[in-house]
Design a protein around this motif. Structure first.
Motif, short mmCIF file in Angstrom:
data_model
loop_
_atom_site.label_atom_id
_atom_site.label_comp_id
_atom_site.label_asym_id
_atom_site.label_seq_id
_atom_site.Cartn_x
_atom_site.Cartn_y
_atom_site.Cartn_z
N VAL A 118 7.74 7.61 4.49
CA VAL A 118 8.15 6.60 5.46
C VAL A 118 7.63 5.26 4.97
N VAL A 119 8.50 4.29 4.84
CA VAL A 119 8.12 2.96 4.36
C VAL A 119 8.30 1.96 5.49
N VAL A 120 7.25 1.26 5.83
CA VAL A 120 7.28 0.29 6.94
C VAL A 120 6.98 -1.10 6.38
N ARG A 121 7.84 -2.04 6.74
CA ARG A 121 7.57 -3.44 6.44
C ARG A 121 7.24 -4.13 7.75
N ALA A 122 6.10 -4.82 7.76
CA ALA A 122 5.63 -5.48 8.97
C ALA A 122 5.22 -6.91 8.64
N GLU A 123 5.35 -7.81 9.60
CA GLU A 123 4.97 -9.20 9.42
C GLU A 123 3.70 -9.47 10.22
N LYS A 124 2.81 -10.24 9.64
CA LYS A 124 1.57 -10.59 10.35
C LYS A 124 1.88 -11.68 11.38
N GLY A 175 2.59 -13.45 6.65
CA GLY A 175 2.67 -12.65 5.44
C GLY A 175 3.24 -11.28 5.73
N SER A 176 3.64 -10.57 4.68
CA SER A 176 4.31 -9.27 4.82
C SER A 176 3.44 -8.13 4.32
N LEU A 177 3.48 -7.02 5.04
CA LEU A 177 2.85 -5.78 4.62
C LEU A 177 3.95 -4.76 4.35
N LEU A 178 3.88 -4.11 3.19
CA LEU A 178 4.80 -3.01 2.87
C LEU A 178 3.94 -1.79 2.60
N VAL A 179 4.03 -0.81 3.49
CA VAL A 179 3.13 0.33 3.45
C VAL A 179 3.94 1.61 3.61
N SER A 180 3.52 2.67 2.91
CA SER A 180 4.23 3.95 3.04
C SER A 180 3.25 5.07 3.33
N PHE A 181 3.78 6.13 3.93
CA PHE A 181 2.97 7.31 4.23
C PHE A 181 3.89 8.50 4.46
N ILE A 182 3.33 9.69 4.35
CA ILE A 182 4.05 10.91 4.70
C ILE A 182 3.78 11.20 6.16
N GLU A 183 4.85 11.35 6.92
CA GLU A 183 4.71 11.51 8.37
C GLU A 183 4.46 12.97 8.73
N ASP A 184 3.61 13.17 9.72
CA ASP A 184 3.40 14.48 10.32
C ASP A 184 2.77 14.24 11.67
N LYS A 185 2.60 15.30 12.43
CA LYS A 185 2.00 15.14 13.76
C LYS A 185 0.48 15.11 13.71
N GLU A 226 7.22 -7.12 14.26
CA GLU A 226 8.51 -7.18 13.58
C GLU A 226 8.63 -6.07 12.53
N PHE A 227 8.51 -4.82 13.00
CA PHE A 227 8.53 -3.69 12.10
C PHE A 227 9.95 -3.34 11.66
N ALA A 228 10.10 -2.99 10.38
CA ALA A 228 11.34 -2.44 9.85
C ALA A 228 10.98 -1.17 9.09
N CYS A 266 0.87 -1.18 0.00
CA CYS A 266 0.00 0.00 0.00
C CYS A 266 0.90 1.23 0.00
N TYR A 267 1.20 1.73 -1.20
CA TYR A 267 2.18 2.81 -1.32
C TYR A 267 1.50 4.16 -1.51
N SER A 268 1.83 5.09 -0.63
CA SER A 268 1.43 6.50 -0.75
C SER A 268 -0.09 6.68 -0.84
N VAL A 269 -0.80 5.97 0.03
CA VAL A 269 -2.26 6.04 0.04
C VAL A 269 -2.81 6.56 1.36
#
Length: 212
Positions: free
Chosen positions: A204-210, A147-157, A189-191, A120-123
């Motif tokens: 910010v790109v996060v890879r997480a394992e279920k 399974g693996s999730l690869l998700v990105s987002f723009i970080e802000d407060k 198991e976040f990276a 899920c990139y830039s959504v």
């Protein structure tokens, strides 16, 4: 003109879904202020973040748009999903062999435990905090255990977007709340990494394992 069109839609009181569709179309056409990098340059940053591919593994691309990531992800058994029908129509013209799903809500019309990888990139920074939480839960639901999730987002407060003084102000996602929602959805198991965007912005790109 792009921002004027979004403001017009907002003033007419149309649904958030329509706003996101309009922005996605402008972005894909290269008419958005931060249009995407050429695929070749983007691939150098993105591909090393993917989990190791194995024959027969499946991938869901949430927010696939017109198929920007398809050339990178097509080695998997690929399914793309998006709310924007015109972008999916463009995707079909370019890659008629690809499987796609038109989304009509935050619920993914797919079986639980169906995929080895969800991207899920830039959504997520374009939707509300509550919708983000729901989507992370849905992405966790359709993933297989481990399974693996690869998700990105723009970080802000802030979370999502706001309207202030008659202007649409797109906000990033607060990282603390994002990781809390990931844990709620059964991920661990976040990276974390980053990918530059045009302008002084990073994804910010996060890879997480279920986990379950």
């Amino acid at each position: 003109l792009a921002m004027n069109r979004l403001q017009e839609l907002l003033n007419r009181g149309l649904a958030e879904k329509t706003l996101v569709q309009e922005q996605a179309k402008l972005w894909a056409e290269g008419r958005w202020p931060m249009s995407p990098w050429p695929l070749e340059k983007f691939q150098v940053w993105f591909e090393p973040l993917l989990p190791r591919w194995r024959a027969g593994h499946s991938c869901l691309d949430v927010g696939c748009g017109s198929g920007r990531l398809y050339p990178i992800l097509s080695r998997w058994k690929y399914v793309g999903a998006d709310i924007c029908q015109p972008l999916l129509a463009e995707f079909v013209l370019k890659h008629p062999e690809a499987e796609m799903q038109l989304l009509t809500s935050s619920r993914l019309p797919l079986k639980s435990g169906s995929f080895n990888l969800v991207v899920c990139y830039s959504v997520l920074h374009h939707i509300s905090a509550e919708q983000c939480r729901l989507m992370l839960g849905e992405m966790g639901r359709v993933l297989k255990p481990k399974g693996s999730l690869l998700v990105s987002f723009i970080e802000d407060k802030w979370d999502g977007y706001e309207v202030r003084d008659g202007e649409v102000n797109w906000r990033g996602i607060a990282k603390e709340g994002f990781y809390h929602s990931l844990a709620e959805a059964g991920f661990g198991e976040f990276a974390e990494s980053t990918i530059p965007e045009r302008g002084e912005v990073e994804q910010v790109v996060v890879r997480a394992e279920k986990e379950r």
